[in-house]
Design an enzyme around this catalytic site. Structure first.
Site, short mmCIF file in Angstrom:
data_model
loop_
_atom_site.label_atom_id
_atom_site.label_comp_id
_atom_site.label_asym_id
_atom_site.label_seq_id
_atom_site.Cartn_x
_atom_site.Cartn_y
_atom_site.Cartn_z
CB ALA A 42 47.47 36.11 38.27
CB SER A 97 49.12 39.32 40.59
OG SER A 97 48.10 39.27 41.58
CG ASP A 98 43.84 39.69 36.41
OD1 ASP A 98 43.01 40.10 37.23
OD2 ASP A 98 43.56 39.57 35.20
CB CYS A 99 41.82 39.13 41.08
SG CYS A 99 41.89 40.92 41.33
#
Length: 901
Positions: free
Chosen positions: A414, A410-412
């Site tokens: 997200a 995941s993006d941070c």
């Protein structure tokens, strides 16, 4: 224990664990080293600033359950006298406090510690600092070089280290020895490891956008000049894209990958890097446009086809990678405002033809190790919870599941956003479940720490956690995390910032620089005294843009000018700041300009205007820079403008002002940027870059919403990118001037007519069904490029395709389908330029997103102005060569969900 029995025990353990490393003198004892219990006594020193140059000089330890006591115990046991906690999961150790740091207001350190909710764990580049009163007087030897996990005690005794077993069996044995809570703690970026069996912790978050970059997993030592205190800093991707030089991209990526691996080998980083950013620069306001190479999806595909193999160690690296690269952000991400909560509903046509194609190349064609899902939602579902994007498209159509070592991160934050921003689920535990169920294998953040709750409530299963861990640990096998990797383990600091790397940083800077206007003043020949004016004139750190590391050196334009003309012949005045209405500096700038015979103004935008989390509000020159330029132009002296920044600004005023004699764009040129710029201005290097993004008129922002994902023109949308824009651009995609003149002609054209069925089949299939895909070869055109001027120069050949009758309407004005850069064509000389085309070059997406070859009449034209062209036709029935999966009517979530409109 008797010596004989001890030897027998060691032999037994080695037999169980197999041959661990060729030539190693390691002995597996299965006992934890320095197992004596140690408890640090600390004195709190307050909230302190931290930065790229770190406050503490020791190692960084990341832990998903961090507390100040845990950090102090780790640091104090190793003999350090300071510890600091930061960004919730980061622990730093040190023997001294760097004098660049300072104590700040206590209220600045607000992050709650995940391992002790009563304590604070700093902030973003802010540290809660502690003095350790009782450092261990007999600390264990400090480890500076990474040791493969299976060459450490006690982990070496685990079945996961038995090399007689398959990797799959070893991974299964490791996961089978973990509790549910331990599994959850290893599905976040600051993975805890498993202390009771000796599995080390691991930080998955390292960065290397245009060189090894500061990030939670990357540590630069100090002072600058010591080992691993710097890494080569290349230009940001938007300038690299303007070079249109794919072999150059491979060289840069190979260098970055090698330096990144050297950092990993010496515990200065992880072995996976969350790079590259391959979203396309769709909207000119986007704050992260500097991080990507282009607005064009084909160009992005070509870029990543070189970048990923370079980073990972070659196209056939497979299970033996130099590092693991990550293609991000998947998908439909090109706006910062409301990025954590915004939903986009692109057409399937735009998905199949534009948004997804660079990711398809990453996954299907060049074996990228990982993919990062984005913050935003697509068609109502957060990207990190989208079974359509992650399962149907990525793992299904693109074959991400074809290799067991590929994972999604995941993006941070997200996964957290799935609940608290998108309101897609009713709890964090449910958000964690829908993400891991969809195929997001690791969470940058802490939401996955609730997966034990998710399992207990039936939102997900133990087997689903095992699936994710299997992908992650199998990925670590590809970089030698468990057994070592002889091919890359010897890389060290001597492989960082070599002479070849420094030369490459310089070459990549000047190759991308793009000449936008020149009425004959360039290249500079006869000027002896020069004024360097503007907010970029003395730029150093500015030249690195964002996602930067520490460079070995930064050559400012002012330094380079002084080296070229002599310090006594260069006058400097800033004049104004990037975005200022203060004119008090104008007088000094005008005085400086009056004292010289050449004026160079260096301005534009920088990361105070465009950056992650910060879109531009307009696309004009900011502040009063143009006011100062207008006054300088009234002095009637030769005036050259050097424009910097990632996004373009409306240059209409400069292009129309006859007293502005030249204009050149330099992006963010990296460590050698100043030298590259001055060498281009004086003609040591001839500019040949091309704009990889359209330069729009300032009013464009009022003609399309940045939240509108549709490329094709429609109500309140004048069209996006050069393909669909219905208004006039200030400067078109592909624009770029030279110091010389070129003429091109065809030495090899395509056939006049092709049968579609013959193109797509290999003796099988038939109408409507292809046995090839969009990456399959179609044909090659060859241009003969002649330098008709007096200056040796590179030349970028851009090949565009258009048709007035093929495929559905509306039709793009033209599409880039091939490009190549010819190098150093001598005056009156010539070179052949090969321009290969694929079947994807002549395909378009239908309303379902299926890439389809359509019958009709086509024209191929060279360069943005079409100076040479020819026509051909395709006959037969429309044929799909790359279908896009259909979205299912519904997906079976295990929790109540609330899709966005």
């Amino acid at each position: 224990m008797a010596p004989t029995k001890m030897i027998m025990k060691s032999l037994t353990l080695l037999a169980v664990s197999g041959a661990l490393a060729h030539g190693s003198d390691f002995v597996c004892t299965a006992s934890a080293p320095n197992a004596t219990q140690y408890n640090a006594s600390t004195t709190y020193l307050g909230c302190w600033t931290d930065a790229t140059i770190r406050t503490l000089d020791g190692p960084q330890i990341n832990n998903a359950q961090l507390s100040p006591q845990y950090c102090a115990n780790r640091c104090g046991n190793a003999g350090y006298i300071y510890s600091g906690v930061e960004y919730t999961t980061q622990c730093f150790c040190g023997t001294a406090i760097n004098p660049v740091a300072s104590q700040t207001n206590e209220s600045a350190c607000t992050y709650i510690c995940p391992g002790d909710t009563s304590a604070k764990c700093g902030g973003t580049y802010l540290m809660n600092l502690y003095k350790i009163n009782n450092p261990n007087p007999n600390p264990p030897p400090r480890q500076t070089k990474f040791q493969p996990a299976c060459l450490t005690n006690p982990f070496c005794s685990q079945k996961a280290c038995d090399t007689s077993l398959s990797i799959a069996a070893r991974v299964a044995a490791l996961i089978g020895n973990m509790t549910l809570i331990e599994k959850a703690q290893n599905l976040v970026d600051a993975a805890n490891g498993v202390e009771r069996i000796g599995l080390p912790s691991y930080e998955w978050w390292s960065e290397a956008l245009h060189g090894v970059a500061s990030s939670p997993g990357v540590t630069f030592n100090s002072p600058n000049g010591s080992n691993f205190s710097y890494a080569t800093s290349f230009p940001t991707p938007i300038l690299l894209g303007a070079a249109f030089d794919d072999p150059l991209i491979y060289q840069i990526a190979s260098t970055v990958g090698k330096e990144a691996r050297a950092f990993g080998n010496y515990m200065q980083s992880g072995f996976d890097f969350w790079t590259p950013n391959i979203n396309t620069f769709l909207d000119p306001r986007w704050g992260r446009g500097l991080e990507v190479p282009t607005e064009d999806s084909f160009h992005a595909q070509s870029y990543v086809s070189q970048l990923i193999p370079g980073l990972q160690g070659g196209l056939t690296a497979g299970p033996s990678k130099q590092i693991i690269a990550t293609c991000k952000h998947y998908a439909v991400y090109d706006v910062e405002e409301l990025r954590n909560s915004q939903n986009y509903n692109p057409t399937q046509q735009d998905l199949g033809e534009y948004y997804l194609t660079p990711f398809k190349t990453c996954v299907r064609d060049v074996d990228v190790g990982s993919v990062m899902c984005s913050y935003n939602a697509v068609d109502g579902v957060p990207a990190c919870a989208s079974e359509y994007l992650l399962q149907d498209v990525l793992r299904g159509a693109y074959g991400f599941d074809n290799e067991p070592y590929r994972y999604v991160t995941s993006d941070c934050g997200a996964v957290d956003d799935i609940y608290n921003q998108h309101n897609f689920t009713d709890s964090f535990a449910a958000a964690a479940a829908v993400a891991i169920n969809a195929g997001t294998d690791t969470n940058c953040g802490s939401t996955y720490l609730q997966l034990n709750t998710s399992v207990a409530r039936g939102f997900t299963t133990n087997a689903t956690l095992d699936r994710a861990l299997t992908r992650l640990y199998t990925a670590l096998f590809t970089v030698g995390y468990f057994d070592g990797q002889p091919k890359y383990d010897q890389l060290s600091f001597s492989d960082v910032s070599t002479g070849a790397a420094q030369s490459l940083a310089y070459t990549s800077a000047w190759e991308g620089m793009t000449l936008l206007k020149n009425n004959g003043v360039l290249p500079l020949k006869k000027y002896n005294k020069v004024a360097m004016i503007g907010p970029w004139a003395n730029a150093t750190g500015q030249m690195q843009g964002n996602y930067q590391g520490i460079a070995p050196y930064l050559i400012s334009p002012l330094q380079a000018a002084q080296a070229q003309w002599g310090a006594g012949n260069v006058v400097y005045a800033q004049g104004t700041a990037i975005d200022s209405t203060n004119t008090t500096g104008f007088a000094a700038a005008l005085t400086a300009a009056k004292s010289v015979d050449l004026i160079i103004f260096l301005g534009g935008i920088d990361t105070s205007i465009e950056s992650e989390g910060h879109d531009r509000t307009n696309i004009d020159w900011p502040g009063n820079q143009l006011d100062l330029v207008a006054q300088l132009s009234q002095l009637r002296k030769p005036l050259v403008i050097a424009q910097f920044g990632g996004g373009q600004v409306d240059d209409t005023a400069l292009l129309q002002n006859r007293n502005v004699h030249a204009l050149i764009w330099g992006g963010y040129p990296g460590q050698a940027g100043g030298a590259a710029l001055v060498d281009v201005l004086v003609g040591k290097k001839a500019p040949a870059g091309r704009l990889a993004i359209t330069q729009y008129a300032g009013n464009y922002i009022n003609q399309v919403s940045k939240f509108d994902p549709n490329l094709r023109p429609g109500p309140n949308n004048v069209g996006r990118t050069y393909k669909w824009l219905t208004t006039k651009a200030v400067l078109p995609f592909g624009y770029g001037l030279h110091y010389t003149s070129f003429k091109a002609s065809w030495s090899k054209k395509l056939q006049r007519q092709y049968n579609i069925a013959d193109l797509v089949s290999s003796g099988h299939g038939g109408y409507g069904k292809s046995t090839k895909n969009d990456a399959s070869s179609f044909a090659t055109a060859t241009a003969l490029v002649r330098n008709t001027g007096r200056v040796a120069s590179d030349y970028v050949a851009l090949l565009f395709l258009s048709s007035n009758n093929a495929g559905p309407t509306p039709r793009p004005k033209k599409s880039l389908v091939s490009y190549s850069r010819a190098h150093n064509i001598a005056p009156r000389g010539q070179q052949q330029v090969s321009l290969p085309l694929t079947l994807g070059s002549i395909a378009r997406a239908d309303v379902n997103g299926d890439l389809t070859i359509y019958p009709g009449d086509y024209q191929l034209a060279l360069d943005y102005d079409g100076q040479a062209s020819f026509s051909f036709s395709l006959r037969g029935r429309p044929t799909i060569i790359d279908p896009l999966p259909r979205q299912r009517a519904s997906y079976n979530y295990t929790v109540p969900v609330h899709p966005q409109a």
